[in-house]
Structure formats: structure tokens, C-alpha cells
Design an enzyme around this catalytic site. Structure first.
Site, PDB file in Angstrom:
ATOM      1  N   CYS A  73       0.747  -1.145   0.336  1.00 27.25           N
ATOM      2  CA  CYS A  73      -0.085  -0.134  -0.027  1.00 27.25           C
ATOM      3  C   CYS A  73       0.846   1.300  -0.130  1.00 27.25           C
ATOM      4  CB  CYS A  73      -0.834  -0.040   1.433  1.00 27.25           C
ATOM      5  SG  CYS A  73      -1.994   1.304   1.532  1.00 27.25           S
ATOM      6  N   CYS A 185      -0.364   3.092  -7.208  1.00 31.62           N
ATOM      7  CA  CYS A 185      -1.152   2.404  -6.151  1.00 31.62           C
ATOM      8  C   CYS A 185      -1.255   1.043  -6.574  1.00 31.62           C
ATOM      9  CB  CYS A 185      -2.525   3.114  -6.360  1.00 31.62           C
ATOM     10  SG  CYS A 185      -3.968   2.118  -5.421  1.00 31.62           S
TER      11      CYS A 185
END
Length: 263
Positions: A73, A185
Site C-alpha cells: 500500500c 497504487c
């Protein structure tokens, strides 16, 4: 004895990292933990995100006993990695936007960094640009909708291409086309096919998955990519009491043995 790797993300974006780990086999058992109860991390305040990540992952390492932790993440990596390494003793591999390799491959030095709004705003991202792409024409675009669309894809939702096309159209300044798009991402590589269709085949898409897998293999002492090695996908864990049945089925189809509630 096989090493135990715990891959963590706020949602299912970290499955793109699991795919990269499986492409670089290390004969490890891989577990997956996603914090559905606090999803998406990109919209949390910095203090809440750091506090939540420290608390959850300290508890997870104690209960699941991994040998190595992958923070799949960008938001958690850029904000909480230092604090996690101070509290957790096992090796931790984070993920950062792949700006360095993107800059080295951009023929016309035009980069688009596609990320969450939080990653776009962070000083860390700008520092990567200053350090590794000072001579490039760099544009940043933050999208929460792409995160939601990646989750929708795993839930077998239809008609996502039109929405992706609109995001792509908005991501680039008028009359400007990037050489390379950095998928900053871990959810975004799950939309690789759709994003490539929208940007066109002349635009290269780069993410951090392969770099993470190489770093994991290095820390585990695995040299090269021996074909005879294989990873064992163990259990996936969620912090949400209720999870969409189709999403649960997708996780099982990925190869995980079962989806369990982490508590």
C-alpha cells in the site's frame, strides 16, 4: 521450512503484489491481510492511518507469525514504514511509486504518475520526482475512483471500461501524451488491461510489483527464479465482519485456501 510472507493492504490491491511474488517464486507460504474495515487508506488522515497501521500490523505479526511483511500500500508505506520498522522486528518491504525506472525508460521524458489523492499530495512523492526525474515533464493525477473500479472488477462488475476511459481522459493535460504512466497504487495493476486499452499501446505502464518481488527474494536468500520453486497461498484475512460473497470467491479463485475474519 518454508518462509511465511504476510502481504498487507487496505483493500484487494495488494493482490497485484501477490501476483508478482508468484512470478518470482520463493517456495514461501503467502498470507494476505486487507483492512476492509478502514478502506480506503488514501482518504484517512495521516495520524489515523499511522495509528491504525501500527496497531493492526503489530497484532497481525503476533498472531500470524510471518517471517517477512510486505506493505502493499503506497499510503501506508510512505507514512508508516519508519514507525513500523521501529516496532516490528521482522524484515518489512514497502512499496513506493516506480518513478526511478519510469524516468529511465521515458523516451520523451514525459511521465504521468497515477496515484491516490493522498499519494499525489505527499512530500515523499515530490522528493522521488526531484531525485530521479528532475529533467522530466511530470504530471500527477490522483484518483480514488480507480481504486473503487479495481475492487469492482474483482466483484465481477461490468461496464467499468467507460468509467476508466473517463479517468484516463482527465488524467492528462490537453494535447499532452505521456511516454510512461507510473501506476502508483497497488490497486491499479489490477486494471492493467483496461488502462492499457485506454492510454494506447504506445504508452508504457510501470508498477512496483516486480521490484517488490525481487527485494523479497533477496531478503529470503533466493537467487534467481528457479522454475521448480512454487509459492503456497495460505489464507486471506479481512478486518470486516461482512465481505461481498463475489469478492470472497475471487480471493479463493486467486488461490487462497479460505477467507477468514481477522480479530
Amino acid at each position: 521450512m518454508a518462509s511465511h510472507i504476510l502481504v498487507f493492504d487496505s483493500g484487494v490491491g495488494g493482490l497485484s503484489v501477490v501476483q508478482s511474488l508468484n512470478a518470482n517464486p520463493s517456495a514461501s507460504q503467502i498470507s494476505y491481510l486487507f483492512d476492509e474495515a478502514y478502506f480506503p487508506y488514501g482518504e484517512l488522515s495521516q495520524s489515523v492511518l499511522v495509528e491504525r497501521t501500527l496497531s493492526l500490523l503489530s497484532d497481525a505479526c503476533s498472531k500470524l507469525n510471518p517471517d517477512l511483511l510486505v506493505i502493499a500500500c503506497n499510503s501506508a508505506s510512505t507514512l508508516a514504514l519508519g514507525a513500523l520498522r521501529e516496532r516490528i522486528t521482522i524484515p518489512i518491504v514497502g512499496v513506493v511509486p516506480a518513478i526511478k525506472p519510469a524516468a529511465s525508460t521515458a523516451k520523451n521524458q514525459r511521465l504521468l504518475v497515477l496515484a491516490t489523492p493522498g499519494t499525489v499530495k505527499r512530500d515523499y512523492t515530490q522528493q522521488l520526482i526531484d531525485d530521479f526525474a528532475p529533467n522530466c515533464d511530470v504530471h500527477l493525477y490522483g484518483s480514488t475512483e480507480l481504486v473503487e473500479l479495481a475492487e469492482a472488477k474483482l466483484r465481477n462488475k461490468s461496464h467499468i471500461q467507460e468509467r476508466i476511459d473517463l479517468v484516463v481522459q482527465l488524467s492528462c493535460p490537453q494535447a499532452w501524451t505521456p511516454d510512461v504512466v507510473v501506476l502508483a497504487c497497488t490497486h491499479f495493476p489490477l486494471l492493467q488491461k483496461e488502462l492499457q486499452q485506454s492510454y494506447g499501446n504506445e504508452v508504457q505502464l510501470i508498477d512496483s510489483g516486480s521490484a517488490i518481488a525481487r527485494r523479497v527474494c533477496s531478503l529470503l536468500g533466493i537467487e534467481g527464479k528457479p522454475a521448480e520453486l512454487a509459492n503456497d497461498l495460505g489464507f486471506a484475512y479481512t478486518t470486516a465482519p461482512k465481505v461481498d460473497a463475489v469478492l470472497a470467491s475471487s480471493l479463493i479463485q486467486t488461490g487462497f485456501k479460505d477467507l477468514r475474519l481477522f480479530e
